[in-house]
Motif scaffolding. Structure first.
Motif, PDB file in Angstrom:
ATOM      1  N   GLN A  83      57.597  66.769  55.833  1.00 39.23           N
ATOM      2  CA  GLN A  83      56.224  66.929  55.370  1.00 39.23           C
ATOM      3  C   GLN A  83      55.524  65.576  55.367  1.00 39.23           C
ATOM      4  O   GLN A  83      56.070  64.595  54.875  1.00 39.23           O
ATOM      5  N   GLY A  84      54.342  65.531  55.954  1.00 41.40           N
ATOM      6  CA  GLY A  84      53.566  64.297  55.955  1.00 41.40           C
ATOM      7  C   GLY A  84      53.835  63.392  57.152  1.00 41.40           C
ATOM      8  O   GLY A  84      53.115  62.416  57.353  1.00 41.40           O
ATOM      9  N   THR A  85      54.864  63.723  57.943  1.00 40.91           N
ATOM     10  CA  THR A  85      55.145  62.912  59.137  1.00 40.91           C
ATOM     11  C   THR A  85      54.001  63.049  60.132  1.00 40.91           C
ATOM     12  O   THR A  85      53.503  64.151  60.361  1.00 40.91           O
ATOM     13  N   VAL A  86      53.602  61.943  60.716  1.00 39.16           N
ATOM     14  CA  VAL A  86      52.560  62.012  61.751  1.00 39.16           C
ATOM     15  C   VAL A  86      53.183  62.627  63.005  1.00 39.16           C
ATOM     16  O   VAL A  86      54.241  62.206  63.452  1.00 39.16           O
ATOM     17  N   ILE A  87      52.522  63.668  63.543  1.00 36.72           N
ATOM     18  CA  ILE A  87      53.059  64.326  64.735  1.00 36.72           C
ATOM     19  C   ILE A  87      52.150  64.117  65.946  1.00 36.72           C
ATOM     20  O   ILE A  87      52.557  64.305  67.079  1.00 36.72           O
ATOM     21  N   GLY A  88      50.904  63.759  65.698  1.00 39.31           N
ATOM     22  CA  GLY A  88      49.980  63.546  66.801  1.00 39.31           C
ATOM     23  C   GLY A  88      48.639  63.069  66.286  1.00 39.31           C
ATOM     24  O   GLY A  88      48.519  62.708  65.107  1.00 39.31           O
ATOM     25  N   TYR A  89      47.633  63.083  67.188  1.00 36.54           N
ATOM     26  CA  TYR A  89      46.340  62.517  66.819  1.00 36.54           C
ATOM     27  C   TYR A  89      45.207  63.458  67.228  1.00 36.54           C
ATOM     28  O   TYR A  89      45.303  64.157  68.247  1.00 36.54           O
ATOM     29  N   VAL A  90      44.163  63.455  66.449  1.00 38.00           N
ATOM     30  CA  VAL A  90      43.024  64.340  66.685  1.00 38.00           C
ATOM     31  C   VAL A  90      42.379  64.037  68.042  1.00 38.00           C
ATOM     32  O   VAL A  90      42.231  62.888  68.441  1.00 38.00           O
ATOM     33  N   GLY A  91      42.018  65.101  68.715  1.00 37.20           N
ATOM     34  CA  GLY A  91      41.340  64.943  69.995  1.00 37.20           C
ATOM     35  C   GLY A  91      40.445  66.135  70.249  1.00 37.20           C
ATOM     36  O   GLY A  91      39.977  66.786  69.298  1.00 37.20           O
ATOM     37  N   SER A  92      40.211  66.390  71.521  1.00 35.01           N
ATOM     38  CA  SER A  92      39.285  67.458  71.868  1.00 35.01           C
ATOM     39  C   SER A  92      39.772  68.219  73.101  1.00 35.01           C
ATOM     40  O   SER A  92      38.985  68.730  73.886  1.00 35.01           O
ATOM     41  N   THR A  93      41.087  68.257  73.253  1.00 31.28           N
ATOM     42  CA  THR A  93      41.646  68.933  74.429  1.00 31.28           C
ATOM     43  C   THR A  93      41.522  70.451  74.276  1.00 31.28           C
ATOM     44  O   THR A  93      41.401  70.958  73.165  1.00 31.28           O
ATOM     45  N   GLY A  94      41.524  71.146  75.414  1.00 33.30           N
ATOM     46  CA  GLY A  94      41.381  72.607  75.374  1.00 33.30           C
ATOM     47  C   GLY A  94      39.931  72.991  75.164  1.00 33.30           C
ATOM     48  O   GLY A  94      39.014  72.208  75.452  1.00 33.30           O
ATOM     49  N   ARG A  95      39.717  74.164  74.641  1.00 36.73           N
ATOM     50  CA  ARG A  95      38.346  74.605  74.425  1.00 36.73           C
ATOM     51  C   ARG A  95      37.848  74.056  73.099  1.00 36.73           C
ATOM     52  O   ARG A  95      38.224  74.524  72.028  1.00 36.73           O
ATOM     53  N   SER A  96      36.993  73.059  73.199  1.00 41.96           N
ATOM     54  CA  SER A  96      36.581  72.387  71.972  1.00 41.96           C
ATOM     55  C   SER A  96      35.221  71.732  72.154  1.00 41.96           C
ATOM     56  O   SER A  96      34.899  71.225  73.228  1.00 41.96           O
ATOM     57  N   THR A  97      34.402  71.753  71.078  1.00 42.30           N
ATOM     58  CA  THR A  97      33.068  71.160  71.150  1.00 42.30           C
ATOM     59  C   THR A  97      33.058  69.686  70.767  1.00 42.30           C
ATOM     60  O   THR A  97      32.068  69.006  70.944  1.00 42.30           O
ATOM     61  N   GLY A  98      34.116  69.207  70.241  1.00 46.36           N
ATOM     62  CA  GLY A  98      34.181  67.809  69.804  1.00 46.36           C
ATOM     63  C   GLY A  98      35.500  67.579  69.104  1.00 46.36           C
ATOM     64  O   GLY A  98      36.234  68.543  68.860  1.00 46.36           O
ATOM     65  N   PRO A  99      35.819  66.328  68.804  1.00 40.23           N
ATOM     66  CA  PRO A  99      37.126  66.062  68.191  1.00 40.23           C
ATOM     67  C   PRO A  99      37.296  66.820  66.867  1.00 40.23           C
ATOM     68  O   PRO A  99      36.435  66.709  65.984  1.00 40.23           O
ATOM     69  N   HIS A 100      38.307  67.597  66.811  1.00 44.36           N
ATOM     70  CA  HIS A 100      38.662  68.249  65.547  1.00 44.36           C
ATOM     71  C   HIS A 100      40.087  68.749  65.644  1.00 44.36           C
ATOM     72  O   HIS A 100      40.668  68.799  66.726  1.00 44.36           O
ATOM     73  N   LEU A 101      40.632  69.085  64.517  1.00 48.58           N
ATOM     74  CA  LEU A 101      41.965  69.682  64.510  1.00 48.58           C
ATOM     75  C   LEU A 101      41.819  71.157  64.202  1.00 48.58           C
ATOM     76  O   LEU A 101      41.200  71.532  63.198  1.00 48.58           O
TER      77      LEU A 101
END
Ligand code: ZN
Length: 399
Positions: A306-324
């Motif tokens: 729990q709490g381990t960083v697994i990745g970073y926010v981006g906008s890949t795939g179908r997305s209007t802007g950076p979000h998770l």
């Protein structure tokens, strides 16, 4: 009263000068041998209680003690600690009494005014040469990080010091302080329970971490879309379900595992873009989508905490802007993460003074309020000297 006191001190000084002599406690001397050598009955020792007998063991080799004689009696004063001494008054061999008496001292109150140049702790130490005082200040503002104090911030404090013959005995006691951080004022007062409270009787909080099963995958974010089984989609322009929660956050914001688990997917997944799915216990899975990149070293099968960083926010795939996009599933069925996920908060335990204790503290607040205002002028001068005060009261033992 004060005059009487002064006169008695002067008389005492006079007497001591005429009739007293200083000796040193010799190596190997026991209290019993000491009594014998001074022609005092050992009965005096045996009639003491256990606690007092223990205290007598604390007399150190080399300790200086004073013997005063006059026509009628002989008085021996042997310090045990800075504040306590053994007093033996001998009239003749079988008429002596022993008591454990406080050693009188003065209590001096000092004030400190300090304008920070760089480091509050270093500069306070330089000014006072007292680690105890520095640590007391830390303790007085438990939850404030005083290291963050910057040039121009101010510390004002009052402390008490016991002195005897111009020398400090025991540690200074921080009584009240006012610190200014970035123009904001924080007050702290010592209450009778030995803890420090603010002007309203609230203790600076003690922070305790609590464990919660599922934490929010990113810190500092806003929920841009909640979970719904039917909502209007801004790109597709039609109603669509949203089976997760969208957290708006800057590209590159670290994404953390909501709970302990094992990675069962790490790769692209259609509209979700780069995503990771973690299998947790109780048939729960969590999904993290639209990542810009994965945390290096993670692959399918990796165990995460729990709490381990697994990745970073981006906008890949179908997305209007950076979000998770964050989804949770129970036995394959999408569930509302909001029901499970909690923002990781620290539980705050606040101790607050009440009733009589609170009223006592308020009196201190009023007492010091004026003095804080004057402190710059008085600087590091002694502002108050109390007369001799006795720290302990003990019953006299007579034989
Ligand atoms: Zn989404």
């Amino acid at each position: 009263m004060r005059r009487f006191f002064l006169i008695s001190i002067m008389l005492l000084a006079f007497t001591i000068e005429l009739f007293s002599k200083t000796y040193h406690w010799k190596k190997g001397t026991t209290f019993l041998s000491f009594l014998r050598d001074n022609g005092i009955s050992s009965k005096l020792y045996y009639e003491l209680d256990g606690d007092d007998k223990e205290l007598l063991e604390e007399i150190r080799t080399g300790q200086s003690y004073i013997v005063t004689k006059n026509r009628r009696e002989k008085t021996i004063l042997i310090p045990i600690t800075d504040e306590l001494q053994v007093k033996i008054v001998k009239k003749d061999k079988n008429r002596a009494k022993i008591s454990l008496d406080p050693i009188p001292y003065k209590v001096v109150r000092n004030s400190i005014y300090l304008k920070i140049k760089k480091s509050v702790y270093k500069e306070l130490y330089r000014k006072t040469h007292s680690r105890v005082l520095v640590n007391s200040l830390k303790r007085a503002y438990k939850t404030l990080n005083l290291n963050k104090m910057k040039r121009g911030d101010i510390v004002k404090l009052f402390y008490e010091q016991k002195i005897r013959k111009g020398k400090a005995i025991s540690s200074p006691k921080l009584l009240a302080s006012l610190i200014t951080i970035n123009g904001k004022k924080y007050y702290s007062y010592l209450a009778d329970d030995g803890r420090y409270y603010d002007s309203l009787g609230k203790e600076y909080r003690t922070v305790k971490k609590t464990s919660i099963p599922y934490v929010r995958p990113i810190n500092r974010c806003i929920i841009s879309s909640g979970f719904t089984r039917r909502r209007f989609h801004p790109i597709l322009h039609r109603y669509k379900a949203h089976l997760g929660v969208d957290y708006a956050a800057c590209r590159g914001t670290p994404i953390r595992a909501t709970a302990n688990g094992r990675i069962i997917k790490r790769g692209r997944k259609g509209g979700y873009g780069k995503c990771i799915i973690i299998q947790h216990k109780n048939g729960l899975k969590s999904l993290y989508a639209h990542m810009s990149r994965y945390k290096r070293g993670l692959r399918v099968g990796s165990r995460v905490k729990q709490g381990t960083v697994i990745g970073y926010v981006g906008s890949t795939g179908r997305s209007t802007g950076p979000h998770l996009h964050f989804g949770m599933y129970r036995y394959g069925k999408a569930i509302n993460p909001a029901r499970y996920v909690r923002v990781k908060r620290h539980q705050e335990i606040t101790n607050r003074l009440k009733g009589k204790e609170y009223r006592k503290l308020r009196k201190k607040v009023i007492f010091y309020r004026k003095r804080f205002a004057q402190i710059k002028k008085i600087g590091n001068n002694t502002i108050l000297v109390r007369n001799e005060k006795y720290p302990l009261k003990r019953k006299k033992k007579r034989v």
